[in-house]
Design an enzyme around this catalytic site. Sequence first.
Site, short mmCIF file in Angstrom:
data_model
loop_
_atom_site.label_atom_id
_atom_site.label_comp_id
_atom_site.label_asym_id
_atom_site.label_seq_id
_atom_site.Cartn_x
_atom_site.Cartn_y
_atom_site.Cartn_z
N ASP A 140 0.84 -1.19 0.00
CA ASP A 140 0.00 0.00 0.00
C ASP A 140 0.88 1.24 0.00
O ASP A 140 1.70 1.44 0.91
CB ASP A 140 -0.92 0.00 1.22
CG ASP A 140 -2.05 1.00 1.09
OD1 ASP A 140 -2.46 1.29 -0.04
OD2 ASP A 140 -2.53 1.49 2.12
N HIS A 147 -4.23 13.80 0.54
CA HIS A 147 -4.50 12.99 1.73
C HIS A 147 -3.35 13.13 2.73
O HIS A 147 -3.58 13.31 3.94
CB HIS A 147 -4.67 11.52 1.35
CG HIS A 147 -4.60 10.58 2.53
ND1 HIS A 147 -5.57 10.53 3.50
CD2 HIS A 147 -3.66 9.66 2.88
CE1 HIS A 147 -5.24 9.61 4.40
NE2 HIS A 147 -4.09 9.08 4.04
N GLU A 213 -10.65 4.11 3.42
CA GLU A 213 -9.75 4.94 2.62
C GLU A 213 -10.02 4.64 1.15
O GLU A 213 -9.92 3.48 0.72
CB GLU A 213 -8.28 4.66 2.95
CG GLU A 213 -7.87 5.20 4.33
CD GLU A 213 -6.38 5.17 4.56
OE1 GLU A 213 -5.92 5.84 5.50
OE2 GLU A 213 -5.66 4.48 3.81
N GLU A 215 -9.17 4.27 -2.39
CA GLU A 215 -7.96 4.04 -3.18
C GLU A 215 -8.31 3.34 -4.48
O GLU A 215 -9.41 2.82 -4.66
CB GLU A 215 -6.95 3.18 -2.41
CG GLU A 215 -6.54 3.72 -1.06
CD GLU A 215 -5.36 2.97 -0.46
OE1 GLU A 215 -4.61 2.30 -1.24
OE2 GLU A 215 -5.18 3.03 0.76
N ASP A 247 -8.92 0.50 1.79
CA ASP A 247 -7.95 0.18 2.83
C ASP A 247 -8.57 0.53 4.18
O ASP A 247 -8.36 1.61 4.72
CB ASP A 247 -6.66 0.97 2.59
CG ASP A 247 -5.61 0.72 3.64
OD1 ASP A 247 -5.57 -0.40 4.17
OD2 ASP A 247 -4.83 1.65 3.94
N ARG A 251 -8.50 3.79 13.22
CA ARG A 251 -7.71 4.98 13.47
C ARG A 251 -7.19 5.07 14.91
O ARG A 251 -6.07 5.54 15.13
CB ARG A 251 -8.55 6.23 13.16
CG ARG A 251 -8.95 6.36 11.71
CD ARG A 251 -7.77 6.44 10.78
NE ARG A 251 -8.19 6.71 9.40
CZ ARG A 251 -7.38 6.68 8.36
NH1 ARG A 251 -6.11 6.37 8.52
NH2 ARG A 251 -7.83 6.94 7.14
N GLN A 254 -4.44 2.57 15.18
CA GLN A 254 -3.31 3.05 14.37
C GLN A 254 -2.53 4.13 15.10
O GLN A 254 -1.29 4.14 15.10
CB GLN A 254 -3.83 3.60 13.04
CG GLN A 254 -2.75 4.09 12.09
CD GLN A 254 -3.32 4.61 10.78
OE1 GLN A 254 -4.53 4.61 10.58
NE2 GLN A 254 -2.45 5.07 9.91
N LYS A 267 -4.49 -2.03 10.19
CA LYS A 267 -4.72 -2.19 8.75
C LYS A 267 -4.91 -3.65 8.34
O LYS A 267 -5.62 -3.94 7.37
CB LYS A 267 -3.52 -1.62 7.96
CG LYS A 267 -3.26 -0.14 8.17
CD LYS A 267 -4.23 0.70 7.36
CE LYS A 267 -3.79 2.15 7.36
NZ LYS A 267 -4.63 2.99 6.48
N THR A 271 -8.73 -5.66 3.83
CA THR A 271 -8.64 -4.78 2.67
C THR A 271 -9.61 -5.30 1.64
O THR A 271 -9.61 -6.50 1.34
CB THR A 271 -7.21 -4.77 2.08
OG1 THR A 271 -6.28 -4.36 3.08
CG2 THR A 271 -7.12 -3.83 0.88
N THR A 374 -4.61 6.65 -0.27
CA THR A 374 -5.87 7.38 -0.31
C THR A 374 -5.83 8.52 -1.31
O THR A 374 -4.91 9.34 -1.30
CB THR A 374 -6.20 7.93 1.09
OG1 THR A 374 -6.14 6.86 2.03
CG2 THR A 374 -7.58 8.55 1.12
N GLU A 388 -10.17 12.58 7.45
CA GLU A 388 -10.01 13.91 6.86
C GLU A 388 -11.35 14.63 6.72
O GLU A 388 -11.48 15.81 7.06
CB GLU A 388 -9.38 13.79 5.47
CG GLU A 388 -8.11 13.01 5.40
CD GLU A 388 -7.88 12.51 3.98
OE1 GLU A 388 -7.55 13.33 3.11
OE2 GLU A 388 -8.09 11.30 3.73
#
Length: 450
Positions: A140, A147, A213, A215, A247, A251, A254, A267, A271, A374, A388
């Site tokens: 990734d 982003h 996310e 992607e 993805d 948070r 993370q 993560k 996916t 992202t 975001e």
Amino acid sequence: MTKVRLDETHDPARRSFVEAANQANTDFPIQNLPLGVFSTKSDPVPRIGVAIGDHVLDLKKASGATERLTQPVRDALQETSLNSLFALGRTRLRELRRIAGDMLDQGATGNQVRRHASDLLVSADECTLHLPTKVANYTDFYAGIYHARAAGALLTPENPLPPNYKWVPIAYHGRASSVQVGQGAVRRPLGQRPPAAPGTPPSFGPCERLDFELEMGFYLASGNNLGKPIPIAEASKEIAGFTLLNDWSARDVQRWEMFPLGPFLSKSFGTSVAPWVVMSDALAPFRVAALPRPEGDPRPLDYLFDGEDQVRGGLDVHLEVLLSTAQMRAANTPARRILTSNAKYLYWTPAQMVAHHTINGCNLQAGDLIGTGTISGPSPAELSSMLEFTSAGTKPVVLPNGEQRGFLLDGDEITFRGRCSRDGYVSIGFGSCTGRIAAAEIASLQKQVA
């Protein structure tokens, strides 16, 4: 970079005898023909097909209806994944796409596929779609600069971009075993969460800040041998096709775990990828220049710079994210589009990602999956994760029924869509990538504690 080829397969006047493929709103006209793996109740063994309108052409069966396929392609079409087919390289994939298009062409009156359509074409509604490749490796990237800026500003507003960002395509190696086709449930992960106050221990339990996310992903073709980098001018030849990729990100987990080595459990729990792979050749009309670099940004180092890639290495793919809650579905309310973006906003091109990935001699394999990172855009409506878009949950999304979301709740369903449009060409799409959040699995842990 390989020169962009436009040929009869991109002809906007071309039509299929599958009528749904000729509708303006279809993702899968005859100009597209994405590859995937499907099965049916009557034939549960997965097999390779192409999407055409509201049907799937069974390529395993259809391969016997033409003598134009080479034996290596014919053999690869007997497999239950796309790995062997991708390993044959872009030239063979281009030939297959052309032959499949001829089989489905409206004008092919003597065509065996048209004559035996009931045996070779399967309604999409009857199909179960599977992961396109057996993903041995997943990487990734972090190639969306908008982003990187927006997410970085939430942590270090005075300097949101890492100092190496404009020099090197940043990436991490992801977990291949948890890549799944984007059509089912995504289990909320368990993990450690940051301490509530300095000097206190972390908490443990279900993720409280679950995010998506937006992607794109792409699959590798024949790959390279260990110790032999892929030059930037050759890198695009190693991309078999593109897909949508989610993805999923925990948070809070993370934030606690990522320093100093990066994300791990936040993560690796899942996916999602769309079931269809839009072949690189189908995207030829929608190539654009790489994202222009502002004055003062460094020129990429020589191993990352190719003039042709700078002119045509980007992709113009309109992307959108839709949210559906359990309450909305109970009221028969359609999913709500909450944001849009475009693949052209990537700071690094897919070819640059491939070239950088292999510059140290790392060997990529057929069917490997690479995520772009992202893809946020420059406007607030194009910030492509909840982190975001809602400013880390402080400015929640307000839905028409009054519900609010800072991050995702159980029962929420996220759908990605992608579409390419250009004057003079038929629009093509990527289908959808969908995941519905299921509650964390805590019963087994509770039994262990008891």
